[in-house]
Design an enzyme around this catalytic site. Structure first.
Site, PDB file in Angstrom:
ATOM      1  N   SER A 106       0.828  -1.214   0.000  1.00  0.00           N
ATOM      2  CA  SER A 106       0.000   0.000   0.000  1.00  0.00           C
ATOM      3  C   SER A 106       0.859   1.259   0.000  1.00  0.00           C
ATOM      4  O   SER A 106       0.560   2.238  -0.707  1.00  0.00           O
ATOM      5  CB  SER A 106      -0.939   0.001   1.202  1.00  0.00           C
ATOM      6  OG  SER A 106      -1.890  -1.040   1.112  1.00  0.00           O
ATOM      7  N   GLY A 336      -6.381  -5.296  -3.178  1.00  0.00           N
ATOM      8  CA  GLY A 336      -6.840  -4.563  -1.999  1.00  0.00           C
ATOM      9  C   GLY A 336      -5.774  -3.622  -1.464  1.00  0.00           C
ATOM     10  O   GLY A 336      -6.075  -2.489  -1.054  1.00  0.00           O
ATOM     11  N   ASP A 337      -4.519  -4.072  -1.474  1.00  0.00           N
ATOM     12  CA  ASP A 337      -3.419  -3.214  -1.030  1.00  0.00           C
ATOM     13  C   ASP A 337      -3.302  -1.990  -1.923  1.00  0.00           C
ATOM     14  O   ASP A 337      -3.088  -0.866  -1.452  1.00  0.00           O
ATOM     15  CB  ASP A 337      -2.098  -3.979  -1.061  1.00  0.00           C
ATOM     16  CG  ASP A 337      -2.108  -5.230  -0.194  1.00  0.00           C
ATOM     17  OD1 ASP A 337      -2.922  -5.287   0.757  1.00  0.00           O
ATOM     18  OD2 ASP A 337      -1.307  -6.142  -0.468  1.00  0.00           O
ATOM     19  N   ALA A 338      -3.422  -2.204  -3.237  1.00  0.00           N
ATOM     20  CA  ALA A 338      -3.314  -1.101  -4.183  1.00  0.00           C
ATOM     21  C   ALA A 338      -4.456  -0.106  -4.004  1.00  0.00           C
ATOM     22  O   ALA A 338      -4.257   1.111  -4.090  1.00  0.00           O
ATOM     23  CB  ALA A 338      -3.298  -1.633  -5.613  1.00  0.00           C
TER      24      ALA A 338
END
Length: 384
Positions: A106, A336-338
């Protein structure tokens, strides 16, 4: 490389109204620019603390998943039964090695979106080995200011990324990442990074490592009117009592809580709520007690290709994602991290929730069209 990987595995197995971030406006961004050109006021504004891992990624078949009792779209910690899996992955012809760990992903994406050297900082624990050197060089090259704690007695952590039908199952062997101590955060030079940050973020996985560091950062943010963000990250965070307790201890300090629909449903189950409606769950979490009453808690729940649910200040809003045809989807690892990284890039600049979601959707859309959490040299995101 395979030999070094095995050393790392064996050495340490783990049995309504949006209130923007306070900021000083700059006049360096022109309408229509793909990214801000020079924004010196953004140096060090985002801090991440998490578990730095080297991703070992490969496509597998159902027999592989069954052999190691793995489920797609799930994340777990490695157990002894998973030891042979890493050697098997390393021997596969298409195996890839990518600097990872949820929080680090992230932060790397936020840095990529901001395009301002040193806008982001990151802490976590690594070993003294080639994997750590590679991650340090990669982060520095991307513009992230890394302050790794180094445990010379333990190898750098790894994460098996098992991909089937463009979905993934993650198995993390934390190794050195499991040894982060709050003392590292409290060193004057590192605490200065926390003091400089406007937004602090940790994935829920960090709960398993350093509750003390989480609480120190969260309380600092509440006391100084900064924004503290956390991610539910995986169902087991809510299912294992000590981890759930740390989550609930931190939750009053959380201004932005991220998660996906599976994690939200598990949270509701762990609270004995009689609903599995994602919008209702998000709203209930947003209304839970909060330390800093100056802003409402925003709960952001992604649902894959379905609209993202945002609950804040008693209101639920659904935001559609960017449509993508099946032939363009490479894998969902890091999506999801991105999303969080894109979201944080706008949040720290004082943008509204719609822009944060738009940036999150853009970043996630880029990442799922590539292998792992990787991205092109510069984003094509158009700043509003």
């Amino acid at each position: 490389l395979q030999g070094r990987l095995l050393v790392g595995i064996v050495t340490a197995l783990l049995c309504g109204c949006f209130l923007p971030v306070p900021f000083t406006k700059t006049s360096n961004t022109s309408p229509g620019n793909a990214q801000p050109k020079t924004m010196p006021g953004l140096r060090g504004v985002v801090l991440g603390m998490g578990n730095p891992l080297l991703d070992v990624s490969s496509t597998v078949d159902q027999a592989f998943l069954d052999r190691y009792q793995l489920q797609l779209n799930n994340q777990i910690l490695a157990e002894e039964k998973h030891v042979p899996m890493y050697k098997e992955l390393a021997a596969m012809p298409g195996v890839e090695y990518i600097a990872g760990g949820a929080t680090q992903n992230s932060i790397r994406v936020a840095q990529w979106m901001l395009q301002v050297p040193g806008a982001t900082s990151y802490m976590g624990c690594v070993g003294k080995d080639e994997f750590a050197s590679e991650m340090t060089a990669a982060a520095a090259g991307a513009g992230v200011n890394v302050r790794y704690m180094v445990d010379e007695s333990t190898a750098t952590g790894t994460c098996a990324v098992c991909i089937k039908d463009k979905e993934r199952s993650l198995v993390a062997n934390l190794a050195a990442a499991n040894n982060f101590k709050v003392d590292h955060l409290e060193k004057p030079d590192n605490w200065a990074l926390l003091e400089a940050a406007r937004v602090v973020y940790s994935a829920g996985f960090f709960i398993t490592v350093s509750p003390e560091a989480i609480m120190a950062a969260a309380k600092h943010c509440a006391e100084n009117d900064k924004v503290y963000c956390m991610n539910l990250s995986a169902p087991f965070i809510m299912q294992v009592p000590p981890f759930k307790k740390t989550l609930m201890d931190a939750l009053p300090y959380v201004d932005y809580l991220f998660g996906n629909e599976h994690e939200a449903a598990t949270f509701a189950e762990s609270e004995n709520w009689d609903t599995r409606d994602i919008a209702e769950i998000a709203l209930k979490i947003s209304r839970m007690p909060k330390q800093n009453g100056g802003r409402g808690r925003a709960v952001v729940i992604t649902q894959g290709s379905q609209p993202t649910v945002v609950a804040v200040n008693g209101k639920v809003t659904m935001y559609p994602v960017i449509a993508l045809t099946a032939d363009k989807l490479v894998d969902t690892n890091g999506a999801g991290d991105a999303f969080v990284g894109g979201f944080l890039s706008q949040l720290v600049c004082g943008k509204g929730i719609e822009e944060c979601i738009r940036a999150g959707n853009y970043a996630a859309n880029v990442i799922i069209q590539r292998s792992g959490c990787t991205y092109p040299e510069t984003p094509e995101f158009i700043w509003a």
